[in-house]
Scaffold this active site. Sequence first.
Site, PDB file in Angstrom:
ATOM      1  N   ASP A  16      34.966  32.931  51.028  1.00  0.00           N
ATOM      2  CA  ASP A  16      36.316  33.462  51.234  1.00  0.00           C
ATOM      3  C   ASP A  16      37.264  32.353  51.693  1.00  0.00           C
ATOM      4  O   ASP A  16      36.847  31.392  52.333  1.00  0.00           O
ATOM      5  CB  ASP A  16      36.241  34.579  52.291  1.00  0.00           C
ATOM      6  CG  ASP A  16      37.449  35.484  52.243  1.00  0.00           C
ATOM      7  OD1 ASP A  16      38.301  35.319  51.339  1.00  0.00           O
ATOM      8  OD2 ASP A  16      37.561  36.364  53.117  1.00  0.00           O
ATOM      9  N   ARG A  29      47.412  29.420  44.092  1.00  0.00           N
ATOM     10  CA  ARG A  29      46.098  29.952  44.479  1.00  0.00           C
ATOM     11  C   ARG A  29      44.966  29.435  43.596  1.00  0.00           C
ATOM     12  O   ARG A  29      43.851  29.215  44.054  1.00  0.00           O
ATOM     13  CB  ARG A  29      46.113  31.487  44.421  1.00  0.00           C
ATOM     14  CG  ARG A  29      46.935  32.142  45.500  1.00  0.00           C
ATOM     15  CD  ARG A  29      46.930  33.666  45.316  1.00  0.00           C
ATOM     16  NE  ARG A  29      45.589  34.209  45.386  1.00  0.00           N
ATOM     17  CZ  ARG A  29      44.941  34.506  46.513  1.00  0.00           C
ATOM     18  NH1 ARG A  29      45.525  34.314  47.677  1.00  0.00           N
ATOM     19  NH2 ARG A  29      43.733  35.006  46.480  1.00  0.00           N
ATOM     20  N   SER A  61      34.269  40.452  42.866  1.00  0.00           N
ATOM     21  CA  SER A  61      33.856  41.815  43.206  1.00  0.00           C
ATOM     22  C   SER A  61      34.478  42.811  42.235  1.00  0.00           C
ATOM     23  O   SER A  61      35.460  42.498  41.541  1.00  0.00           O
ATOM     24  CB  SER A  61      34.295  42.154  44.633  1.00  0.00           C
ATOM     25  OG  SER A  61      35.676  42.458  44.652  1.00  0.00           O
ATOM     26  N   THR A  62      33.912  44.011  42.212  1.00  0.00           N
ATOM     27  CA  THR A  62      34.452  45.054  41.335  1.00  0.00           C
ATOM     28  C   THR A  62      35.889  45.411  41.741  1.00  0.00           C
ATOM     29  O   THR A  62      36.625  45.994  40.962  1.00  0.00           O
ATOM     30  CB  THR A  62      33.562  46.324  41.386  1.00  0.00           C
ATOM     31  OG1 THR A  62      33.250  46.608  42.754  1.00  0.00           O
ATOM     32  CG2 THR A  62      32.269  46.133  40.612  1.00  0.00           C
ATOM     33  N   ASN A  64      38.067  43.012  42.691  1.00  0.00           N
ATOM     34  CA  ASN A  64      38.947  41.864  42.401  1.00  0.00           C
ATOM     35  C   ASN A  64      39.784  42.024  41.132  1.00  0.00           C
ATOM     36  O   ASN A  64      40.754  41.288  40.925  1.00  0.00           O
ATOM     37  CB  ASN A  64      38.139  40.559  42.308  1.00  0.00           C
ATOM     38  CG  ASN A  64      37.696  40.025  43.655  1.00  0.00           C
ATOM     39  OD1 ASN A  64      36.684  39.335  43.766  1.00  0.00           O
ATOM     40  ND2 ASN A  64      38.427  40.338  44.717  1.00  0.00           N
ATOM     41  N   TRP A  65      39.445  43.004  40.288  1.00  0.00           N
ATOM     42  CA  TRP A  65      40.253  43.235  39.073  1.00  0.00           C
ATOM     43  C   TRP A  65      41.685  43.606  39.425  1.00  0.00           C
ATOM     44  O   TRP A  65      42.594  43.461  38.601  1.00  0.00           O
ATOM     45  CB  TRP A  65      39.654  44.363  38.221  1.00  0.00           C
ATOM     46  CG  TRP A  65      38.312  44.047  37.641  1.00  0.00           C
ATOM     47  CD1 TRP A  65      37.110  44.544  38.077  1.00  0.00           C
ATOM     48  CD2 TRP A  65      38.012  43.187  36.533  1.00  0.00           C
ATOM     49  NE1 TRP A  65      36.089  44.029  37.308  1.00  0.00           N
ATOM     50  CE2 TRP A  65      36.606  43.207  36.349  1.00  0.00           C
ATOM     51  CE3 TRP A  65      38.781  42.397  35.669  1.00  0.00           C
ATOM     52  CZ2 TRP A  65      35.963  42.471  35.349  1.00  0.00           C
ATOM     53  CZ3 TRP A  65      38.139  41.668  34.672  1.00  0.00           C
ATOM     54  CH2 TRP A  65      36.751  41.709  34.524  1.00  0.00           C
ATOM     55  N   ARG A 187      29.843  34.285  55.922  1.00  0.00           N
ATOM     56  CA  ARG A 187      31.178  34.496  55.345  1.00  0.00           C
ATOM     57  C   ARG A 187      32.107  33.432  55.897  1.00  0.00           C
ATOM     58  O   ARG A 187      32.184  33.227  57.122  1.00  0.00           O
ATOM     59  CB  ARG A 187      31.716  35.895  55.675  1.00  0.00           C
ATOM     60  CG  ARG A 187      33.072  36.133  55.003  1.00  0.00           C
ATOM     61  CD  ARG A 187      33.541  37.566  55.094  1.00  0.00           C
ATOM     62  NE  ARG A 187      34.727  37.752  54.265  1.00  0.00           N
ATOM     63  CZ  ARG A 187      35.050  38.869  53.623  1.00  0.00           C
ATOM     64  NH1 ARG A 187      34.275  39.914  53.711  1.00  0.00           N
ATOM     65  NH2 ARG A 187      36.141  38.946  52.901  1.00  0.00           N
ATOM     66  N   ARG A 193      33.755  40.956  57.713  1.00  0.00           N
ATOM     67  CA  ARG A 193      33.439  42.242  57.077  1.00  0.00           C
ATOM     68  C   ARG A 193      32.558  41.977  55.863  1.00  0.00           C
ATOM     69  O   ARG A 193      32.453  40.838  55.400  1.00  0.00           O
ATOM     70  CB  ARG A 193      34.720  42.993  56.701  1.00  0.00           C
ATOM     71  CG  ARG A 193      35.669  42.193  55.855  1.00  0.00           C
ATOM     72  CD  ARG A 193      36.904  42.990  55.436  1.00  0.00           C
ATOM     73  NE  ARG A 193      37.869  42.098  54.824  1.00  0.00           N
ATOM     74  CZ  ARG A 193      38.897  41.521  55.443  1.00  0.00           C
ATOM     75  NH1 ARG A 193      39.130  41.782  56.713  1.00  0.00           N
ATOM     76  NH2 ARG A 193      39.706  40.694  54.802  1.00  0.00           N
TER      77      ARG A 193
END
Length: 242
Positions: A16, A29, A61-62, A64-65, A187, A193
Amino acid sequence: MAKKKNQLDHLAIIMDGNGRWAKERHLPRFVGHREGMENIRRIALAADDLGIKVLTLYAFSTENWARPKAEVDYLMNLPIHFFDHYMPELMAHHVKVNIMGFLDELPPKTYQVTQKAMAMTAQNSGMILNFAFNYGARREIVTAVKQLVSQVQTGTLSADDIDEQHFSKALMTHQFGDYQDPDLLLRTSGEQRLSNFLLWQLAYTELSFTKKYWPDFTKEDLIQVVKDYQMRDRRFGQIESE
Ligand code: FPP
């Protein structure tokens, strides 16, 4: 099988902070993601040096779309660049690549590169470099439940035989055998989290958080994280060992 207490076989990382790394430098970014990709190479080689058997990286991740299309497109191209640039080095280190997630939803070129990377390294016997790509733990669990229900319905499985071990077999990590549950989750970037990552597999995993952004996380940082882990007293719900 009883696990040796402080052996770090499986390390999972939520990489992250790429965006914030770029923002601090007044860069777009995507530059952060590019640096993040290059750091995967450094940290994967470092993990291999340290004798880690499975390195699982949360790459997409699912959820992130939902990011802006240009960023999603960029992230979808990263595996293409990564394997283009680093495959010879991965082969030289006998690294076996695995990519887990809902891969059939990836753009065709990205899908193809994931299949090619797994096929090319399938016979390698070194560290497993496991990318979670279009991965989400809740969906992984729901998919496993559906698979088991359908086996019960067709009579190939009795509901009484479903125990934790059997359930694990329906998850994307089952192929890692004794190493399917991470020993340590790291992380970066200061967030604390799980973000829908390996929710089942992390039941007894040690957790580690660092404030460093992923592109800044170095081999020396990794060595320190491993040392800290080795000082921990893992009890797996039992009482203190002598
Ligand atoms: C989190 O940072 C990072 C990601 C969502 C992407 C991570 C992907 C890579 C490092 C490269 C993947 C490469 C391959 C080979 C699959 P963020 O964008 O959430 O950072 P922020 O929280 O600071 O905005």
